[in-house]
Design an enzyme around this catalytic site. Structure first.
Site, PDB file in Angstrom:
ATOM      1  N   GLU A  60       0.818  -1.209   0.000  1.00  0.00           N
ATOM      2  CA  GLU A  60       0.000   0.000   0.000  1.00  0.00           C
ATOM      3  C   GLU A  60       0.856   1.265   0.000  1.00  0.00           C
ATOM      4  O   GLU A  60       0.482   2.271  -0.618  1.00  0.00           O
ATOM      5  CB  GLU A  60      -0.941  -0.020   1.206  1.00  0.00           C
ATOM      6  CG  GLU A  60      -2.145  -0.923   1.034  1.00  0.00           C
ATOM      7  CD  GLU A  60      -1.818  -2.397   1.049  1.00  0.00           C
ATOM      8  OE1 GLU A  60      -2.603  -3.192   0.501  1.00  0.00           O
ATOM      9  OE2 GLU A  60      -0.754  -2.765   1.600  1.00  0.00           O
ATOM     10  N   HIS A 129     -10.505  -6.435   8.429  1.00  0.00           N
ATOM     11  CA  HIS A 129     -10.994  -6.169   7.074  1.00  0.00           C
ATOM     12  C   HIS A 129     -12.310  -5.388   7.051  1.00  0.00           C
ATOM     13  O   HIS A 129     -13.024  -5.418   6.047  1.00  0.00           O
ATOM     14  CB  HIS A 129     -11.190  -7.481   6.306  1.00  0.00           C
ATOM     15  CG  HIS A 129      -9.928  -8.214   6.019  1.00  0.00           C
ATOM     16  ND1 HIS A 129      -9.313  -9.004   6.958  1.00  0.00           N
ATOM     17  CD2 HIS A 129      -9.144  -8.262   4.908  1.00  0.00           C
ATOM     18  CE1 HIS A 129      -8.209  -9.525   6.433  1.00  0.00           C
ATOM     19  NE2 HIS A 129      -8.077  -9.081   5.198  1.00  0.00           N
TER      20      HIS A 129
END
Length: 328
Positions: A60, A129
């Site tokens: 990321e 998540h």
């Protein structure tokens, strides 16, 4: 007007921007052949090719860093962070780089970067998540933060975000992707910093974001059966915030409930509550009520997940408390 799902509306905004402007491209993990983890970019590789629909490494920090570089160089990248939780891995790039360059250059350097990400509970993804971390980014000067709740709004706001010369964190909610709604035939940009009143009311203003807009609408219908008139204020953009519409609504209803899926403690709703008491204290007939998730990592088990996150019944209970109906 045509009907699109929330997912289709996101794809439509990106695709149309890419058709019109060669400087727009998208980048992220598994967004090409796979079409993204949530299917949002399905079919875009076939139309635009691998140069403009770019699979990235599983990093990321690298994804956002490359996006910042491309934005500074004059392009308008859209980078996808697969899950909102994973923005934590790119905090250095988002908070110390993307948010600062324009200010530190005296406006000479533009960073037209759109960072799309999704999150939210309701499908048992577990604690790593489904976090709702939008409040973290509202705290950072230099970032704009958008959180649409309907297909029409997600398309118009994403279009505007792509063409903003500042970095935009664009939050989508996982459980809204299948939601369908009417959208204009032609994309109509929606100005950042302009709220939407989904429902007019007289007795209490409910400030809600993302999925909680729809939970608030369900609560408002039940409250109406008790003779309580609920106004629903959807900020659509958390930063900049449409303070004028918010304060006007509270001055009209004299009560306020703030509802979001993020954990209540230190959530975005706390800032709204503070803002309301600072600018509309003399108009309040009751304390501002807050509705959010319990202070817990999100459980995996569905029954426990349901217990932790807020629902329409929680919004209704807050409405009843603030109008004095709880004990009647």
């Amino acid at each position: 007007m045509p009907e699109l799902s929330y997912r289709e509306a996101v794809r439509d905004a990106m695709s149309e921007a890419m058709r019109r402007d060669e400087d727009v491209f998208i980048m992220g993990e598994d967004i090409a052949e796979m079409g993204g983890s949530m299917g949002v970019t399905q079919g875009m590789l076939d139309e635009f090719g691998p140069e403009r629909v770019r699979n990235s490494p599983i990093s990321e920090m690298a994804i956002v860093g490359a996006g910042i570089g491309a934005a500074i160089a004059g392009m308008r990248p859209i980078v996808e962070i697969m899950y909102q939780d994973f923005t934590t891995l790119a905090m250095e790039q988002l908070v110390n780089q993307a948010a600062k360059h324009r200010y530190m250059s005296g406006g000479q350097v533009k960073v037209p970067l759109t960072v799309r990400t999704q999150g939210g509970a309701g499908w048992s993804p577990g604690a790593q998540h489904a976090q709702q971390l939008e409040g973290w980014f509202v705290h950072v000067p230099g970032l704009k933060v958008v959180f649409p709740s309907t297909p029409e709004d997600v398309r118009g706001l994403l279009w505007t975000s792509i063409y903003d010369d500042n970095p935009v964190l664009f939050f989508e909610h996982r459980t809204l992707y299948g939601l369908k709604g009417e959208v204009p035939k032609q994309i109509e940009p929606i100005e950042l910093g302009k709220a939407r009143i989904h429902r007019e009311g007289e007795d209490v203003t409910v400030v809600a974001t993302g999925r909680l807009v729809h939970e608030a609408a369900a609560a408002a219908k039940e409250a109406e059966e008790q003779g309580i008139s609920v106004e629903i204020y959807d900020p659509r953009t958390l930063q900049p915030l449409d303070e004028e519409t918010l304060i006007s609504s509270v001055k009209k209803t004299n009560r306020c409930v703030v509802a979001h899926e993020a954990v209540t403690r230190m959530g975005w709703g706390a800032e709204v509550a503070a803002l309301v008491q600072e600018k509309a204290f003399d108009y309040l007939d009751a304390p501002v009520e807050r509705v959010g998730a319990k202070f817990s990592p999100l459980p995996f088990a569905p029954v426990m997940e349901e217990f932790v996150i807020p629902h329409a019944k929680d919004v209704l209970a807050a409405i009843e408390r603030t109008v004095g109906k709880a004990d009647e």
